[in-house]
Design a protein around this motif. Structure first.
Motif, PDB file in Angstrom:
ATOM      1  N   GLY A   1      51.334  43.521  31.093  1.00 46.22           N
ATOM      2  CA  GLY A   1      52.521  44.109  30.489  1.00 46.22           C
ATOM      3  C   GLY A   1      53.799  43.326  30.744  1.00 46.22           C
ATOM      4  N   ASN A   2      53.765  42.425  31.719  1.00 43.59           N
ATOM      5  CA  ASN A   2      54.956  41.630  32.024  1.00 43.59           C
ATOM      6  C   ASN A   2      55.355  40.695  30.889  1.00 43.59           C
ATOM      7  N   ALA A   3      54.377  40.301  30.070  1.00 42.54           N
ATOM      8  CA  ALA A   3      54.654  39.320  29.014  1.00 42.54           C
ATOM      9  C   ALA A   3      55.739  39.821  28.068  1.00 42.54           C
ATOM     10  N   ALA A   4      55.682  41.109  27.731  1.00 44.06           N
ATOM     11  CA  ALA A   4      56.665  41.655  26.799  1.00 44.06           C
ATOM     12  C   ALA A   4      58.067  41.665  27.396  1.00 44.06           C
ATOM     13  N   ALA A   5      58.151  41.690  28.724  1.00 41.00           N
ATOM     14  CA  ALA A   5      59.450  41.713  29.391  1.00 41.00           C
ATOM     15  C   ALA A   5      59.922  40.328  29.811  1.00 41.00           C
ATOM     16  N   GLY A   6      59.157  39.299  29.440  1.00 39.57           N
ATOM     17  CA  GLY A   6      59.524  37.939  29.802  1.00 39.57           C
ATOM     18  C   GLY A   6      59.285  37.618  31.260  1.00 39.57           C
ATOM     19  N   LEU A   7      58.401  38.380  31.919  1.00 44.20           N
ATOM     20  CA  LEU A   7      58.084  38.158  33.329  1.00 44.20           C
ATOM     21  C   LEU A   7      56.707  37.498  33.447  1.00 44.20           C
ATOM     22  N   PRO A   8      56.434  36.788  34.551  1.00 48.00           N
ATOM     23  CA  PRO A   8      55.119  36.167  34.728  1.00 48.00           C
ATOM     24  C   PRO A   8      54.016  37.219  34.772  1.00 48.00           C
ATOM     25  N   THR A   9      52.911  36.931  34.117  1.00 47.00           N
ATOM     26  CA  THR A   9      51.777  37.863  34.170  1.00 47.00           C
ATOM     27  C   THR A   9      50.936  37.646  35.420  1.00 47.00           C
TER      28      THR A   9
ATOM     29  N   LEU B   1      35.003  28.751  50.433  1.00 46.83           N
ATOM     30  CA  LEU B   1      35.033  27.798  51.544  1.00 46.83           C
ATOM     31  C   LEU B   1      33.995  26.712  51.348  1.00 46.83           C
ATOM     32  N   ASP B   2      34.226  25.593  52.036  1.00 47.71           N
ATOM     33  CA  ASP B   2      33.222  24.546  52.174  1.00 47.71           C
ATOM     34  C   ASP B   2      33.125  24.210  53.662  1.00 47.71           C
ATOM     35  N   ALA B   3      32.578  23.077  53.999  1.00 51.84           N
ATOM     36  CA  ALA B   3      32.359  22.748  55.407  1.00 51.84           C
ATOM     37  C   ALA B   3      33.655  22.509  56.169  1.00 51.84           C
ATOM     38  N   ARG B   4      34.744  22.198  55.457  1.00 51.30           N
ATOM     39  CA  ARG B   4      35.994  21.847  56.141  1.00 51.30           C
ATOM     40  C   ARG B   4      37.177  22.745  55.807  1.00 51.30           C
ATOM     41  N   THR B   5      37.149  23.363  54.614  1.00 47.92           N
ATOM     42  CA  THR B   5      38.315  24.082  54.122  1.00 47.92           C
ATOM     43  C   THR B   5      37.928  25.471  53.651  1.00 47.92           C
ATOM     44  N   ALA B   6      38.778  26.443  53.960  1.00 45.32           N
ATOM     45  CA  ALA B   6      38.606  27.805  53.463  1.00 45.32           C
ATOM     46  C   ALA B   6      39.895  28.229  52.766  1.00 45.32           C
ATOM     47  N   ILE B   7      39.755  28.986  51.692  1.00 50.36           N
ATOM     48  CA  ILE B   7      40.934  29.460  50.965  1.00 50.36           C
ATOM     49  C   ILE B   7      40.777  30.927  50.602  1.00 50.36           C
ATOM     50  N   THR B   8      41.903  31.556  50.390  1.00 48.15           N
ATOM     51  CA  THR B   8      41.920  32.864  49.743  1.00 48.15           C
ATOM     52  C   THR B   8      43.054  32.859  48.731  1.00 48.15           C
ATOM     53  N   LYS B   9      42.704  33.183  47.500  1.00 43.83           N
ATOM     54  CA  LYS B   9      43.742  33.368  46.492  1.00 43.83           C
ATOM     55  C   LYS B   9      44.024  34.856  46.374  1.00 43.83           C
ATOM     56  N   LEU B  10      45.289  35.205  46.495  1.00 46.06           N
ATOM     57  CA  LEU B  10      45.723  36.596  46.399  1.00 46.06           C
ATOM     58  C   LEU B  10      46.779  36.660  45.305  1.00 46.06           C
ATOM     59  N   ILE B  11      46.392  37.214  44.165  1.00 47.15           N
ATOM     60  CA  ILE B  11      47.315  37.247  43.032  1.00 47.15           C
ATOM     61  C   ILE B  11      47.271  38.610  42.345  1.00 47.15           C
ATOM     62  N   THR B  12      48.333  38.912  41.620  1.00 48.73           N
ATOM     63  CA  THR B  12      48.348  40.063  40.733  1.00 48.73           C
ATOM     64  C   THR B  12      48.359  39.578  39.286  1.00 48.73           C
ATOM     65  N   PHE B  13      47.703  40.327  38.440  1.00 53.80           N
ATOM     66  CA  PHE B  13      47.701  40.071  37.002  1.00 53.80           C
ATOM     67  C   PHE B  13      48.275  41.310  36.327  1.00 53.80           C
ATOM     68  N   THR B  14      49.433  41.156  35.697  1.00 58.39           N
ATOM     69  CA  THR B  14      50.136  42.274  35.084  1.00 58.39           C
ATOM     70  C   THR B  14      50.419  41.930  33.628  1.00 58.39           C
TER      71      THR B  14
ATOM     72  N   GLY C   1      47.958  46.883  35.805  1.00 59.08           N
ATOM     73  CA  GLY C   1      47.771  45.589  36.438  1.00 59.08           C
ATOM     74  C   GLY C   1      46.526  45.556  37.318  1.00 59.08           C
ATOM     75  N   SER C   2      46.267  44.391  37.904  1.00 58.57           N
ATOM     76  CA  SER C   2      45.122  44.220  38.804  1.00 58.57           C
ATOM     77  C   SER C   2      45.501  43.320  39.962  1.00 58.57           C
ATOM     78  N   LEU C   3      44.919  43.598  41.123  1.00 58.30           N
ATOM     79  CA  LEU C   3      45.051  42.746  42.298  1.00 58.30           C
ATOM     80  C   LEU C   3      43.750  41.988  42.477  1.00 58.30           C
ATOM     81  N   PHE C   4      43.845  40.646  42.540  1.00 58.17           N
ATOM     82  CA  PHE C   4      42.669  39.796  42.705  1.00 58.17           C
ATOM     83  C   PHE C   4      42.658  39.210  44.115  1.00 58.17           C
ATOM     84  N   VAL C   5      41.526  39.338  44.795  1.00 54.41           N
ATOM     85  CA  VAL C   5      41.329  38.711  46.104  1.00 54.41           C
ATOM     86  C   VAL C   5      40.121  37.784  45.972  1.00 54.41           C
ATOM     87  N   MET C   6      40.354  36.475  46.135  1.00 60.87           N
ATOM     88  CA  MET C   6      39.322  35.481  45.815  1.00 60.87           C
ATOM     89  C   MET C   6      39.174  34.469  46.950  1.00 60.87           C
TER      90      MET C   6
END
Length: 302
Positions: free
Chosen positions: A70-78, A55-68, A47-52
């Motif tokens: 192998g989960n697809a074969a087990a019926g779990l979210p990737t 920002l703009d002049a008013r809003t800042a974000i961070t997306k923190l997600i995992t991409f796995t 799997g992988s951990l993504f940190v993204m």
């Protein structure tokens, strides 16, 4: 201030496709937007951990997600995780959005924006290769945003394809499962590939009025399209990428030996108000934190 924590359904309700597309186009014209390269940390087990951040002049974000994958074969979210939205002026958290929902909807909206601006023929039928979360999101986005009424669905798993066909039919759309994506492409001026990108899933040459959005591959080692297909677009049509980051992420194009750094981006299309090119069009999407920022802006506006 206690941030509003939104579940998948609440997140989706804040991200209607017309608003998302509008925010994507506006963001590409916003000079205050900053989005540093994402951090992709490999995890034990594949799997992988993504940190993204972005920002703009008013809003800042961070997306923190995992991409796995192998989960697809087990019926779990990737894809699992969250998008945290901050107010720039005060530093306060405003929203916490469901990460997989944001990823699915903003990716489909980017494909939709590209098709609206670049596709020679937007009438359909549309071929969807890959019947997972992204396949569903693209079906809904193109039905709502371009009025496509007819779909063909191809998947390695017949049950997944049939489930997406049934969902399309529940929306009043005409859809059917196909077993050979290459054969189906001849009847479909619109197509999207949204698979785990572990092998080539499309190699047939496109129609002269064809548009393909390839979204499954987002690392140099991943691919969905054959090298010959990518080279055909380069020689006989046009190729566009979502951002300049594709120059080191677009596995389909890199493995075809193409110089991705010379390919126009979606920002070029919007800022220069480019006219639709002649011939078939390939749009390669790899993802970018700026797209998540646009989703956050849309969610705050609702």
């Amino acid at each position: 201030m206690t941030p509003t924590l939104l579940d998948p359904a609440q997140t989706a309700a804040r991200l209607p496709y017309p608003l998302l597309v509008s925010e994507l186009a506006a963001l590409l014209k916003d000079s205050s937007v900053q989005a540093p390269p994402r951090v992709v940390q490999p995890l034990p087990g594949g799997g992988s951990l993504f940190v993204m951040p972005a920002l703009d002049a008013r809003t800042a974000i961070t997306k923190l997600i995992t991409f796995t994958p192998g989960n697809a074969a087990a019926g779990l979210p990737t894809i699992q995780g969250d998008v945290v939205v901050f107010d720039v002026a005060t530093g306060q958290r405003r929203l916490m959005l469901d990460g997989p929902t944001v990823t699915a909807r903003r990716t489909a909206a980017v494909s939709l924006l590209a098709a609206q601006r670049l596709a020679p023929n937007t009438q359909g039928p549309m071929l969807i290769v890959g019947a997972g979360v992204q396949g569903l999101a693209h079906l809904e986005a193109f039905a709502e945003g371009l009025g496509v009424r007819e779909f063909r669905v191809a998947s390695r798993r017949a049950a997944s394809a049939q489930a997406l066909v049934h969902h399309a039919q529940s929306l009043g759309l005409n859809a059917r499962m196909v077993f050979d994506a290459d054969v189906a492409l001849a009847d479909c001026p619109l197509a999207v590939t949204c698979t785990p990108a572990s092998a080539v899933v499309l190699s047939a040459l496109p129609r002269p009025d064809g548009f393909i959005s390839a979204v499954g591959a987002f690392t140099p080692a991943m691919l969905e399209l054959s090298a010959a297909l990518c080279q055909h677009f380069a020689a006989k049509g046009s190729i566009f990428v979502d951002t300049a980051d594709a120059s080191h992420e677009a596995g389909d194009l890199l493995q075809a030996g193409l110089d991705v750094s010379r390919i126009a981006t979606l920002a070029d299309v919007i800022r220069q108000d480019m006219k639709k090119p002649a011939g078939p069009v390939l749009f390669k999407s790899c993802g970018w934190a700026g797209w998540d920022l646009a989703a956050a802006r849309a969610a705050l506006a609702v």
